[in-house]
Design a protein around this motif. Sequence first.
Motif, PDB file in Angstrom:
ATOM      1  N   TYR A  36      21.960   2.551  -5.008  1.00  0.00           N
ATOM      2  CA  TYR A  36      21.610   2.007  -3.589  1.00  0.00           C
ATOM      3  C   TYR A  36      21.563   2.888  -2.778  1.00  0.00           C
ATOM      4  N   ALA A  37      20.799   2.634  -1.625  1.00  0.00           N
ATOM      5  CA  ALA A  37      21.102   3.357  -0.238  1.00  0.00           C
ATOM      6  C   ALA A  37      22.473   3.270   0.161  1.00  0.00           C
ATOM      7  N   PRO A  38      22.712   4.417   1.034  1.00  0.00           N
ATOM      8  CA  PRO A  38      23.974   4.607   1.491  1.00  0.00           C
ATOM      9  C   PRO A  38      24.502   3.289   2.016  1.00  0.00           C
ATOM     10  N   ASP A  39      23.677   2.651   2.883  1.00  0.00           N
ATOM     11  CA  ASP A  39      24.243   1.585   3.627  1.00  0.00           C
ATOM     12  C   ASP A  39      23.625   0.170   2.710  1.00  0.00           C
ATOM     13  N   GLY A  40      23.402   0.155   1.589  1.00  0.00           N
ATOM     14  CA  GLY A  40      22.935  -0.641   0.712  1.00  0.00           C
ATOM     15  C   GLY A  40      23.763  -1.721   0.335  1.00  0.00           C
ATOM     16  N   ARG A  41      23.485  -2.991   0.113  1.00  0.00           N
ATOM     17  CA  ARG A  41      24.504  -3.955  -0.053  1.00  0.00           C
ATOM     18  C   ARG A  41      24.103  -4.931  -1.410  1.00  0.00           C
ATOM     19  N   GLU A  53      29.007  -4.113   0.806  1.00  0.00           N
ATOM     20  CA  GLU A  53      28.158  -3.404   1.722  1.00  0.00           C
ATOM     21  C   GLU A  53      28.529  -2.024   1.614  1.00  0.00           C
ATOM     22  N   GLY A  54      27.680  -1.243   1.531  1.00  0.00           N
ATOM     23  CA  GLY A  54      27.942   0.130   1.426  1.00  0.00           C
ATOM     24  C   GLY A  54      28.056   0.702  -0.059  1.00  0.00           C
ATOM     25  N   ARG A  55      27.479   1.965  -0.124  1.00  0.00           N
ATOM     26  CA  ARG A  55      27.697   2.623  -1.426  1.00  0.00           C
ATOM     27  C   ARG A  55      29.102   2.861  -2.067  1.00  0.00           C
ATOM     28  N   ASP A  56      29.850   3.245  -1.087  1.00  0.00           N
ATOM     29  CA  ASP A  56      31.406   3.706  -1.528  1.00  0.00           C
ATOM     30  C   ASP A  56      31.736   2.137  -1.772  1.00  0.00           C
ATOM     31  N   ALA A  57      31.848   1.223  -1.058  1.00  0.00           N
ATOM     32  CA  ALA A  57      32.364  -0.209  -1.381  1.00  0.00           C
ATOM     33  C   ALA A  57      31.886  -0.843  -2.800  1.00  0.00           C
ATOM     34  N   ILE A  58      30.483  -0.515  -3.066  1.00  0.00           N
ATOM     35  CA  ILE A  58      29.933  -1.023  -4.262  1.00  0.00           C
ATOM     36  C   ILE A  58      30.666  -0.475  -5.353  1.00  0.00           C
ATOM     37  N   LEU A  59      30.801   0.901  -5.215  1.00  0.00           N
ATOM     38  CA  LEU A  59      31.437   1.866  -6.097  1.00  0.00           C
ATOM     39  C   LEU A  59      32.794   0.971  -6.494  1.00  0.00           C
ATOM     40  N   ALA A  60      33.620   0.849  -5.635  1.00  0.00           N
ATOM     41  CA  ALA A  60      34.830   0.344  -5.558  1.00  0.00           C
ATOM     42  C   ALA A  60      34.963  -0.982  -6.122  1.00  0.00           C
ATOM     43  N   ALA A  61      33.951  -1.919  -5.738  1.00  0.00           N
ATOM     44  CA  ALA A  61      33.987  -3.114  -6.429  1.00  0.00           C
ATOM     45  C   ALA A  61      33.739  -2.892  -7.986  1.00  0.00           C
ATOM     46  N   PHE A  62      32.836  -2.048  -8.159  1.00  0.00           N
ATOM     47  CA  PHE A  62      32.784  -1.968  -9.877  1.00  0.00           C
ATOM     48  C   PHE A  62      33.918  -1.332 -10.500  1.00  0.00           C
ATOM     49  N   ALA A 121      18.243  -1.441  -1.169  1.00  0.00           N
ATOM     50  CA  ALA A 121      18.583  -1.777   0.003  1.00  0.00           C
ATOM     51  C   ALA A 121      19.551  -3.045   0.010  1.00  0.00           C
ATOM     52  N   GLU A 122      18.921  -3.794  -1.026  1.00  0.00           N
ATOM     53  CA  GLU A 122      19.697  -5.120  -1.159  1.00  0.00           C
ATOM     54  C   GLU A 122      19.457  -5.447  -2.558  1.00  0.00           C
ATOM     55  N   ARG A 123      20.454  -6.002  -3.161  1.00  0.00           N
ATOM     56  CA  ARG A 123      20.346  -6.491  -4.618  1.00  0.00           C
ATOM     57  C   ARG A 123      21.063  -7.777  -4.529  1.00  0.00           C
ATOM     58  N   ARG A 124      20.491  -9.109  -4.566  1.00  0.00           N
ATOM     59  CA  ARG A 124      21.286 -10.013  -4.505  1.00  0.00           C
ATOM     60  C   ARG A 124      21.007 -10.949  -5.893  1.00  0.00           C
ATOM     61  N   GLY A 125      22.159 -11.176  -6.762  1.00  0.00           N
ATOM     62  CA  GLY A 125      21.874 -11.936  -8.097  1.00  0.00           C
ATOM     63  C   GLY A 125      22.358 -13.581  -7.729  1.00  0.00           C
ATOM     64  N   SER A 126      21.928 -14.268  -8.774  1.00  0.00           N
ATOM     65  CA  SER A 126      22.117 -15.699  -8.789  1.00  0.00           C
ATOM     66  C   SER A 126      21.989 -16.157 -10.291  1.00  0.00           C
TER      67      SER A 126
END
Length: 129
Positions: A36-41, A53-62, A121-126
């Motif tokens: 992800y870009a640093p500000d990706g979501r 939102e944000g690479r750090d928050a994405i890592l924490a979520a995983f 920049a953005e990855r949205r699943g459904s």
Amino acid sequence: MTEEQRRGIEQDCARLVALYANLNDAGRWADVAALYAPDGRMARPTAPDEWTEGRDAILAAFLARPARTTRHVCSNVVIDVLSDSEATGESAMLLFTGEGAPKVGSFHDRFVRIEAGWRFAERRGSLTF
């Protein structure tokens, strides 16, 4: 932009889609987040309207997810190049886990080229079913 440049961008972005699935299945969360870009979501397929939102928050979520064995199969990848630094994409996803029926869904992506290369920049699943 030349046809060769456009195809190169398509290939780079399609590689991100496949790499994301492989790294996710391997549980390599820092490497997934680095796509992800640093500000990706991202919005997971099970919660497509809930953004992280944000690479750090994405890592924490995983990192917060319970351990599980998965296999993501992505196909029907179509990348639309918007410019030399932006693209969009859609792909079909089939998720196998050790429990329950497979899940079928899709990802809608926005890609950006940053200094490190192409990133989400953005990855949205459904989920379809």
